[in-house]
Design a protein around this motif. Sequence first.
Motif, PDB file in Angstrom:
ATOM      1  N   TYR A 187       0.823  -1.216   0.000  1.00  0.00           N
ATOM      2  CA  TYR A 187       0.000   0.000   0.000  1.00  0.00           C
ATOM      3  C   TYR A 187       0.858   1.267   0.000  1.00  0.00           C
ATOM      4  O   TYR A 187       0.637   2.167  -0.791  1.00  0.00           O
ATOM      5  CB  TYR A 187      -0.950   0.015   1.207  1.00  0.00           C
ATOM      6  CG  TYR A 187      -2.234  -0.737   0.963  1.00  0.00           C
ATOM      7  CD1 TYR A 187      -2.229  -1.970   0.338  1.00  0.00           C
ATOM      8  CD2 TYR A 187      -3.462  -0.217   1.346  1.00  0.00           C
ATOM      9  CE1 TYR A 187      -3.396  -2.663   0.108  1.00  0.00           C
ATOM     10  CE2 TYR A 187      -4.642  -0.907   1.128  1.00  0.00           C
ATOM     11  CZ  TYR A 187      -4.600  -2.127   0.513  1.00  0.00           C
ATOM     12  OH  TYR A 187      -5.760  -2.794   0.281  1.00  0.00           O
ATOM     13  N   PHE A 188       1.818   1.324   0.912  1.00  0.00           N
ATOM     14  CA  PHE A 188       2.653   2.518   0.972  1.00  0.00           C
ATOM     15  C   PHE A 188       3.631   2.557  -0.195  1.00  0.00           C
ATOM     16  O   PHE A 188       3.928   3.620  -0.731  1.00  0.00           O
ATOM     17  CB  PHE A 188       3.400   2.592   2.307  1.00  0.00           C
ATOM     18  CG  PHE A 188       2.549   3.141   3.421  1.00  0.00           C
ATOM     19  CD1 PHE A 188       1.367   3.808   3.144  1.00  0.00           C
ATOM     20  CD2 PHE A 188       2.932   3.011   4.746  1.00  0.00           C
ATOM     21  CE1 PHE A 188       0.573   4.324   4.152  1.00  0.00           C
ATOM     22  CE2 PHE A 188       2.144   3.527   5.775  1.00  0.00           C
ATOM     23  CZ  PHE A 188       0.961   4.172   5.477  1.00  0.00           C
ATOM     24  N   SER A 205       3.149   1.607  -3.208  1.00  0.00           N
ATOM     25  CA  SER A 205       2.516   1.996  -4.464  1.00  0.00           C
ATOM     26  C   SER A 205       2.449   3.511  -4.632  1.00  0.00           C
ATOM     27  O   SER A 205       2.281   4.002  -5.742  1.00  0.00           O
ATOM     28  CB  SER A 205       1.121   1.390  -4.579  1.00  0.00           C
ATOM     29  OG  SER A 205       0.249   2.022  -3.683  1.00  0.00           O
ATOM     30  N   VAL A 206       2.539   4.282  -3.541  1.00  0.00           N
ATOM     31  CA  VAL A 206       2.508   5.735  -3.682  1.00  0.00           C
ATOM     32  C   VAL A 206       3.806   6.394  -3.220  1.00  0.00           C
ATOM     33  O   VAL A 206       3.901   7.614  -3.162  1.00  0.00           O
ATOM     34  CB  VAL A 206       1.304   6.372  -2.934  1.00  0.00           C
ATOM     35  CG1 VAL A 206       0.018   6.066  -3.663  1.00  0.00           C
ATOM     36  CG2 VAL A 206       1.229   5.898  -1.494  1.00  0.00           C
ATOM     37  N   ILE A 220       5.417   6.262  -0.216  1.00  0.00           N
ATOM     38  CA  ILE A 220       5.502   6.781   1.151  1.00  0.00           C
ATOM     39  C   ILE A 220       6.757   6.216   1.812  1.00  0.00           C
ATOM     40  O   ILE A 220       6.976   5.004   1.810  1.00  0.00           O
ATOM     41  CB  ILE A 220       4.273   6.361   1.984  1.00  0.00           C
ATOM     42  CG1 ILE A 220       3.004   7.011   1.449  1.00  0.00           C
ATOM     43  CG2 ILE A 220       4.472   6.691   3.463  1.00  0.00           C
ATOM     44  CD1 ILE A 220       2.897   8.479   1.689  1.00  0.00           C
TER      45      ILE A 220
END
Lengths: 198, 178
Positions: free
Chosen positions: B141-142, B144-145, B147
């Motif tokens: 999740y992180f 993919s962007v 973070i």
Amino acid sequence: MINVIWISLLLIGIAVGAATGNMEGITRGILRGAENGVSVSLGLISILVFWLGIMKIAEDAGLVQMLSKLLRPLARFLYPSVPPDHPAMGSILANMSANILGLGNAATPLGLKAMQQLQELNPEPHRASDAMCTLLAINTASLTIIPATVIAIRMQYDAKSPTDIVGATIVATFLGTLTAIVLDRFFRARERRKRGIP
Amino acid sequence: MMEWTNLLSEWALPVVISSILVIGHFRKVPVYETFILGAKEGFPTTVRIIPHLVAMMVAVSVFRESGALDLLLKGLRPVFDTLHIPSEIVPMALLRPISGTGSLSIMTDIFQTYGPDSVLGKIASVMQGSSDTTLYVLTVYFGSVGIRNSRYAVKVGLLSDLAAAAFSVLVVYWMFGV
């Protein structure tokens, strides 16, 4: 935190391997781990491509907006920093619904989409926003109501009633998710106090 | 209950997909073109995840293959014994947040040894079903962007995994009266 976990796993592993004379285990670990990392990522392609396509149709048809209207009160409470009409809210709710229905494969692409839309709202692109942390807390706690994989394996092993754990799983998941939400709020408040933000 | 849940999990996906297609079509959405447009985003997203997953999986794999995981489990055994948590279930509770397939294989192991209807089998089932692979979700999740600073998210994820594991034991004891 992730830095500490990562370096500890690696260094402790290598130290233990060295102490027990298991150096080939380390080499094997590295090769297998890297291979798994790539194959798991590539394995995601098929389902990700498919679901992002379907989701785009749902979005253009106004279905995502409908869903978010329905679950708005809950979402407002969980994600106060996301404007209720922002597309991120729709993806968050779609991700939540997919999780609840036990559609694990569908939930991930929806969650990733939500992440990307939350990133547009994020003033510091390398630092997770409040809403991102909440999204993660809820997803790692897994809201699942029907643990399909577990039921399938229980069937394979001839359980008397493969689904008799569903009730217990729902209770445990609910309590776990509730804990995640409470912890998310707790650590956020603590961080604010430390940084002196009201 | 069994037929109901089986039916729901079998029907959910086809019903959701056909509803989206039918409603989309009636609302004048060019369904095929729209699908392609959305689906295009799938590949770049996956590629962005690869480095993150490789990094995490190498670390987890080294930790396990080196024998460090076994050592940790052995060391923690007395702690779990005093908490009345069956020691057979401990490896699963510890592995659950770092490796979904790892904990799944321990669950099958427990089914094989003690049977799916045993208390251990039930606890393992509930544990597997009631939480997710936190480290994987976090990485993907992180990642993919992009973070880098995940703030308190790791702490929250791992602590709630611990809570979910404890709840699994308690709920099974409570519901199945052992």
